[in-house]
Scaffold this motif. Sequence first.
Motif, PDB file in Angstrom:
ATOM      1  N   GLN A 115       0.854  -1.189   0.000  1.00 34.87           N
ATOM      2  CA  GLN A 115       0.000   0.000   0.000  1.00 34.87           C
ATOM      3  C   GLN A 115       0.896   1.247   0.000  1.00 34.87           C
ATOM      4  O   GLN A 115       1.861   1.310   0.759  1.00 34.87           O
ATOM      5  N   LEU A 172      -1.480  -5.228   3.861  1.00 39.51           N
ATOM      6  CA  LEU A 172      -0.538  -4.108   3.906  1.00 39.51           C
ATOM      7  C   LEU A 172       0.486  -4.212   2.779  1.00 39.51           C
ATOM      8  O   LEU A 172       0.831  -3.212   2.149  1.00 39.51           O
ATOM      9  N   THR A 193      -3.402  -6.455   7.725  1.00 39.09           N
ATOM     10  CA  THR A 193      -3.450  -5.081   7.244  1.00 39.09           C
ATOM     11  C   THR A 193      -3.563  -4.117   8.406  1.00 39.09           C
ATOM     12  O   THR A 193      -3.678  -4.530   9.564  1.00 39.09           O
ATOM     13  N   THR A 213      -5.427   1.565   5.309  1.00 37.37           N
ATOM     14  CA  THR A 213      -6.366   1.157   4.266  1.00 37.37           C
ATOM     15  C   THR A 213      -7.282   2.312   3.874  1.00 37.37           C
ATOM     16  O   THR A 213      -7.543   2.538   2.684  1.00 37.37           O
ATOM     17  N   THR A 235      -6.771  -9.967   7.080  1.00 37.82           N
ATOM     18  CA  THR A 235      -7.772  -9.724   6.046  1.00 37.82           C
ATOM     19  C   THR A 235      -8.485 -10.998   5.620  1.00 37.82           C
ATOM     20  O   THR A 235      -9.448 -10.949   4.863  1.00 37.82           O
TER      21      THR A 235
END
Length: 827
Positions: free
Chosen positions: A538, A576, A583, A588, A627
Amino acid sequence: PSTPLIACDPYFSIWSPADNLTDVNTVHWTGRQQSICGLVRIDSKPFRVIGAEPRRFPAMEQKNLIVLPTRTIYEFEGAGIGLTLTFMTPALPDDVDILSRPVTYIEWETKSLDGAEHTVDVYFDATAELTVNQTSQEVVWSVEKFKQVDALKIGSKDQLILAKKGDDVRIDWGYLYVSAPMGIASAKTIASAFDCRTAFGKGQDLTSIDENQPRQARENTPAAAMTISFGKVGKKAIQKWLMVAYDDLYSIQYMKKNLRPYWRRNGWEAEDLLNASAKEYEQLKKRCIAFDDELMSDLKKIGGEKYAEICALAYRQCFAAGKFVVDENGQPISFCKENFSNGCIGTSDVFYPMSPQFLLFGPSVAKSFIVPFMNYASSPRWKFPFAPHDIGTYPQANGQVYGGGERTEENQMPVEETGNLLILFGAIAEMEGNANFAGRYWGVLEKWAQYLKEKGFDPENQLCTDDFAGHLAHNVNLSAKAILGIASFGKLCELKGEKEKAQEYNRLAREFVARWLKEADDGDHYRLAFDRPGTWSQKYNIVWDNIFGFNLWPASALRKEMNFYKKVLNKYGLPLDNRQTYTKLDWTIWTATLTKNKSDFDTLVDPVFKVLNETPSRVPMCDWYQTTDGRQVGFQARPVVGGVFIKMLYNKPVWKKYASRDKTKASNWAPMPTPPVTKVVVPTSEKQGFKWRYTTQKPPADWMKPDFDDSNWKEGEGGFGTRGTPGTVVRTEWRSSDIWIRRVVNIPEGISGESLIRIHHDEDADVYINGILVLTASGYTTDYEELPILASGKSAIKPGRYVIAIHCHQTQGGQYIDAGISEVVKK
């Protein structure tokens, strides 16, 4: 997640970890039980509405739950009536005076649903569990009458003010108050929680005041209990309320100076707090309703219904993970706590993600956490060319403890923290339209910008804020942060009128982005690390390019990245990076805003909403989870969830509207306090080893007394621990969970100043002198610290021959114990 009930600061923080308020007992955010109880008696029949006890009373049926920024509202029905129970914490950000008050109102509204009249009485109590770190600690209590309110007061006997630090720690100083407007409570007492609840359920008078004090908080657990009679209730709703408050006396230790909570800045005591809070209830209720309505409306317009509900849940959690205190000039400064990650205070890679909530609501709150951090970073103590990680361990902000503290660059976050601070100064300049605030610290900011210029584009093998993932060299997302830090400094230079320098840094930022796009390119996305093809991550740090309007990254690059994210999205969100399936919730939401496209935003936010509704982990909003199954990996109740407000900063008119309402208008902050000068009275083993008797087997109860026979204990030189523990000189190895040590010392004549225990402990330590407890220290240190002794132990420090005895308990990581005595040099 858990539902916020009382959410004021890291210590005064009560949650319900269940769907229904009656399913389980309430807990502190750490998960330790801190019970409050609510009962209602309808036509002589008792029901539970708060907590799982007494189980012999049936739970009233819960029909609804609404969580708003300042209020949590439960709706119940049963026995012919409807009951609405509202927990209101007036966390109004435009006025730090109100925001800083450690007060939550609990309103009971009831009406008949079946057309008949019903006799209704309600009961509330808060137990002594709220006032101690461990329930084995002793508590005391009293009944108070103030001008506006009746109040019940409970606190610990020993009042260890600011003595304990660490993560999984609860307050054990100050006083809890349960209060109601004068004459509202039909009965009030402090006695056994079991007895009080039983009496109410049977329709009997509450137990009289229990005089058996002090006693352990777990022994016939004392509770501050009140009942309120509604009389005959018909179709017309009747409302009555009470308050739960906590006066912590002193809130934060900043460079060895104990600071008062901000609400006390004009000399207020608990009585003033409670009287004012009672008098202003109706006004504050209207303000909270108006604030909640307006903020929720704006959140829905900007991000949709799901986004609004996520922000509502995050709002109080973010503010309640920190504390507003008053500096020597009467100005508000704040300190956030790194809840359930390591307990650090004023952590820059924690207040960076939390900053959108603070930035949205104006200069006073946005600057409040930066000022004490920058005072430290600008001081001679901080010798590195990059920004610090933290300024201590909550609630003691006495200098960095992370990664070797002030001693070494190893395991620090140079690019991360430096980029964070430059970006935050850029955000404040964006909000105010000038660089005046940055001017206070210009020399340091310029040095940091130069550091990023040299080290930022291709970061060395180092940690970033996602330190749980370990060291990483050539981190592409961290590079983006450095570039934006450089661009932010260019923006500050421009606002400051330094045109040539502004052009230099703006040109450098554009050159770096051009390189970034080429060197990080991996076909249909951009890499995790420049040298690792086939990886991804990300790129949440790029949000500031949009917010500041730099336009460094082309829209096509962000489009490409977003399209790839959709390919790797899991049931509960976007991982992530490629290394793990976990994550971060805050990142996010930031990533979801990158393309400024509603469909993209909804695609990434919908799984976040889903995990918040379906996670099996019943803790205050967790920001680090899997997740795949929605389970908590770690972290809870952290302030970083304030980061979900990032999308609000894209809307400049809305940002300006909220920021312009700042009533506090903080300015003219005091410099960092100067720690006292001290001298050695009894030396530690820092420079020379001194012999101690020691054992790792639990000794008899009188082991700390001067006449105890320790001749069969081993003998060794201090300090005791494992080699490699930061800041230690280990002369005797200690690897077990506990050690008990004793040493005969001579306290010389001529002591005239305040005595301190000079100690290096990892972890919890109790220090005795001639059998008298003089210090309880929790958590760990990375160097020797000088800590004040307990009031009850002051008599132990006087000239003569004495025994220092210490018990140290260790749970994980390194371990160490050594101590001596110092005194403050009188000016």
